[in-house]
Design an enzyme around this catalytic site. Structure first.
Site, PDB file in Angstrom:
ATOM      1  N   ASP A  19      13.759 -45.904 -27.792  1.00  0.00           N
ATOM      2  CA  ASP A  19      13.334 -45.960 -26.521  1.00  0.00           C
ATOM      3  C   ASP A  19      14.089 -45.741 -25.292  1.00  0.00           C
ATOM      4  O   ASP A  19      15.083 -46.109 -25.491  1.00  0.00           O
ATOM      5  CB  ASP A  19      12.256 -47.144 -26.362  1.00  0.00           C
ATOM      6  CG  ASP A  19      11.312 -46.931 -25.274  1.00  0.00           C
ATOM      7  OD1 ASP A  19      10.884 -45.982 -25.024  1.00  0.00           O
ATOM      8  OD2 ASP A  19      10.879 -48.258 -24.961  1.00  0.00           O
ATOM      9  N   ASN A  67       1.574 -40.428 -29.236  1.00  0.00           N
ATOM     10  CA  ASN A  67       2.552 -39.320 -28.572  1.00  0.00           C
ATOM     11  C   ASN A  67       2.011 -37.979 -28.341  1.00  0.00           C
ATOM     12  O   ASN A  67       2.130 -37.119 -27.585  1.00  0.00           O
ATOM     13  CB  ASN A  67       4.069 -39.105 -29.064  1.00  0.00           C
ATOM     14  CG  ASN A  67       4.886 -40.348 -28.997  1.00  0.00           C
ATOM     15  OD1 ASN A  67       5.796 -40.467 -29.831  1.00  0.00           O
ATOM     16  ND2 ASN A  67       4.563 -41.190 -27.822  1.00  0.00           N
TER      17      ASN A  67
END
Length: 245
Positions: A19, A67
């Site tokens: 991340d 996503n």
């Protein structure tokens, strides 16, 4: 940090939520795609270091089912990065086998083809297995496992009364590898984000503020040292664990 490592207690399986690519790029006045490109370099560094340390499985959360909701240009750039990263010699140089988990059918045809080719090309490599979670979510994986088990029951291959935790694990996409001992999340967020929920039931969790493009060998060793400083009890008392040694 290297001198603090106990090389006899290196996790066999490390899972990582990579991340912070977008925020890393924003801090530098760049587009998010710039951060994703830098993130690929971090993957190369950490893959090489994990191989050197003796880690046997490295699972990377690369692209979640959620996503797909990102802007189309970012999704397209990410798919392009997947293709370019699979051209890397890192697999052969480090004797690393490549595997992929996730809802692969949603990926572009050229990406699916390259994933399959890379899996075949690296199948004989044995130092470590890198597992890339693409178009993956744990809820999706568990749902698919439930469907397959239901089909087995319907076809008479298994009785409902005989379903166990092992049955569920055997129907997971990760059935070919052990559960992670250590889960690392970079980027400062403290959540699991629908990643390996079944498999990390007893994993040690490690969160750090470092954005993924800046996560390096020293940061990895720091995470492993933290893992090695914990007592893994699996529901037992500390005294029981000590006596069992």
């Amino acid at each position: 940090m290297t001198d603090q490592l106990d090389m006899e207690r290196i996790p066999r399986h490390i899972a990582i939520i990579m991340d912070g690519n977008g925020r890393w790029a924003a801090e530098r006045g760049q587009k998010r795609s710039y951060g994703h490109q830098a993130g690929v370099e971090a993957v190369r560094r950490i893959t090489s270091e994990c191989t050197r340390l003796g880690v046997k499985y490295l699972t990377l959360y690369t692209f979640s089912t959620e996503n797909w909701n990102r802007p189309a240009d970012e999704v397209s750039a990410l798919m392009g990065l997947v293709l370019s990263s699979l051209e890397d010699e890192i697999f052969m140089k480090n004797n690393v086998r490549f595997r992929v988990i996730g809802d692969i059918g949603r990926l572009p045809e050229d990406v699916r083809r390259k994933l399959h080719e890379t899996e075949e090309h690296t199948a004989a490599n044995s130092a470590m297995t890198m597992v890339v979670a693409l178009s993956y979510s744990s809820k999706w994986e568990i749902t698919e496992a439930a469907r397959r088990i239901a089909e087995d029951v319907r076809e008479g291959r298994i009785a409902a009364a005989d379903i166990t935790e092992d049955t569920v694990a055997e129907h997971m996409q990760t059935c070919f590898m052990p559960d992670p001992e250590l889960l690392i999340r970079t980027g400062g967020e403290v959540r699991i984000s629908n990643y390996l929920l079944w498999q990390i039931a007893y994993s040690e969790l490690y969160f750090c503020d470092t954005f993924w493009p800046d996560f390096d060998e020293e940061a990895l060793r720091k995470a492993i040292v933290s893992y090695q400083g914990r007592q893994r009890r699996f529901g037992k008392t500390g005294e029981q664990v000590e006596k069992g040694r």
